[in-house]
Design a protein around this motif. Structure first.
Motif, short mmCIF file in Angstrom:
data_model
loop_
_atom_site.label_atom_id
_atom_site.label_comp_id
_atom_site.label_asym_id
_atom_site.label_seq_id
_atom_site.Cartn_x
_atom_site.Cartn_y
_atom_site.Cartn_z
N THR A 234 0.83 -1.27 -0.04
CA THR A 234 -0.14 0.17 -0.09
C THR A 234 0.76 1.36 0.08
OG1 THR A 234 -0.16 -0.02 2.29
CG2 THR A 234 -1.92 -1.14 1.23
N ALA B 179 -6.57 6.13 -4.34
CA ALA B 179 -5.75 5.33 -3.58
C ALA B 179 -6.42 3.94 -3.20
CB ALA B 179 -5.54 6.13 -2.11
N SER C 1 0.02 2.93 -3.11
CA SER C 1 -1.38 3.87 -2.90
C SER C 1 -1.07 4.93 -2.36
CB SER C 1 -2.36 2.98 -2.57
OG SER C 1 -2.39 2.67 -1.11
N ILE D 11 -6.36 1.06 -5.78
CA ILE D 11 -5.11 0.49 -5.65
C ILE D 11 -5.05 -0.46 -4.51
CG2 ILE D 11 -2.57 0.30 -5.48
CD1 ILE D 11 -2.83 3.04 -6.85
N THR D 12 -5.50 0.16 -3.24
CA THR D 12 -5.51 -0.39 -1.67
C THR D 12 -6.55 -1.75 -1.62
OG1 THR D 12 -4.87 1.65 -1.11
CG2 THR D 12 -5.71 0.11 0.55
N TYR E 40 -1.79 8.71 -3.70
CA TYR E 40 -2.92 9.30 -2.54
C TYR E 40 -2.11 11.08 -2.77
CZ TYR E 40 -5.48 11.13 1.19
OH TYR E 40 -6.54 12.16 1.92
#
Length: 314
Positions: free
Chosen positions: A83, A123, A86, A126-127, A90
């Protein structure tokens, strides 16, 4: 003469991008290590039925520590480190959106609201797959099946370990749900984190501005910001926790309907069920938000273009 209480916001065009990304990855990694145990505890509290396993945040911490040791508090951590990608997406989206919105509105609240929501949308896309896998790993307990999937092998060290456990969970998700399984709870995640992010940034700037007028002019801005971050996080957590509980259950228990999950939760545990894990969320958010805010604001100052350094009061 410039009023020292005026907190100047460092915008995207003021940054040295290379420094910003290098320092940003290192800072984010340190934060993840410090708050991950409470993320794991929050997930287990939100998924359990009533108080079948744990009676609260502290009770969960002690029981996990006794049963699995320190490594038990970091189950799924290696997967969760992805993450970091991400996280960088973000902050980039947030800063670029602020710059874009500035062409239409000079209101800091509007810029923060739109940028925070947009950054969270990017974000979360992707997360969510990473979250789905890491949450199932978080739910692994020695000798017990808590979530939908159970890692094959011995959790005490024999059999599959580390990425072997991850591969096993990924295979089980693929067999049970196909590729869609990795985006289970995606809508619930958006409904949780977009409002959370959109609310956090305006409240953060609002609290910082109010504190700047209450404190002496000589007080460093970083002090206001360090206090404002947790206040904004607590505010956002209270407002969005009900959706966070539903999101976690949808992802871990394999449910397909947000509405049915909500109805089942209300029928089984009543309105208080929507507040499950709130204390763990706030406890983890308070130190982590202080670190994030101080780190992020310091990161932006360190990444400020050299010709602008002397023009800013901190």
């Amino acid at each position: 003469m410039e009023d020292k209480r005026n907190i100047q916001i460092i915008e995207w065009e003021h940054l040295d991008k290379k420094k910003f990304y290098v320092f940003g990855v290192a800072m984010t990694m340190m934060i993840r290590v410090s708050v991950y145990p409470f993320t794991l505890i929050r997930t287990r509290l939100q998924v359990q039925k009533g108080k079948s396993l744990y009676h609260g945040t502290f009770d969960a911490f002690i029981k996990i520590l006794r049963a699995d040791g320190v490594t038990g508090l970091y189950r799924g951590f290696l997967v969760n480190t992805f993450t970091l990608i991400s996280g960088q997406c973000y902050v980039t989206t947030y800063e670029l959106t602020r710059k874009f919105v500035a062409d239409y509105s000079q209101s800091n609240t509007v810029k923060s609201l739109v940028a925070g929501g947009s950054a969270s949308l990017v974000a979360q896309s992707i997360t969510v797959p990473i979250d789905v896998v890491s949450q199932h790993l978080m739910m692994q307990r020695k000798g017990e099946k808590v979530g939908r999937f159970q890692v094959r092998g011995n959790l005490e060290g024999q059999g599959v370990v580390a990425f072997g456990q991850t591969k096993d969970i990924i295979r089980q998700i693929l067999r049970a749900d196909g590729l869609r399984g990795f985006y289970r709870g995606y809508v619930a995640s958006l409904l949780t984190y977009i409002p959370n992010s959109a609310v956090w940034w305006p409240f953060y700037h609002f609290y910082a501005e109010q504190l700047s007028y209450l404190c002496p002019k000589e007080c460093p801005h970083i002090v206001f910001q360090a206090i404002s971050g947790p206040l904004a996080a607590a505010t956002a957590s209270i407002l969005t926790n009900p959706m966070d509980v539903i999101r976690t259950r949808v992802q871990v228990e394999g449910k397909n309907s947000i509405i049915l999950t909500f109805r089942q939760l209300m029928a089984e545990e009543g309105p208080w069920g929507l507040m499950k894990g709130l204390s763990a969320r706030i406890i983890s958010a308070t130190p982590s938000t202080i670190v994030i805010v101080v780190g992020y604001e310091s990161l932006k100052k360190l990444s400020l273009r050299p010709e602008l350094v002397d023009s800013r009061h901190w």
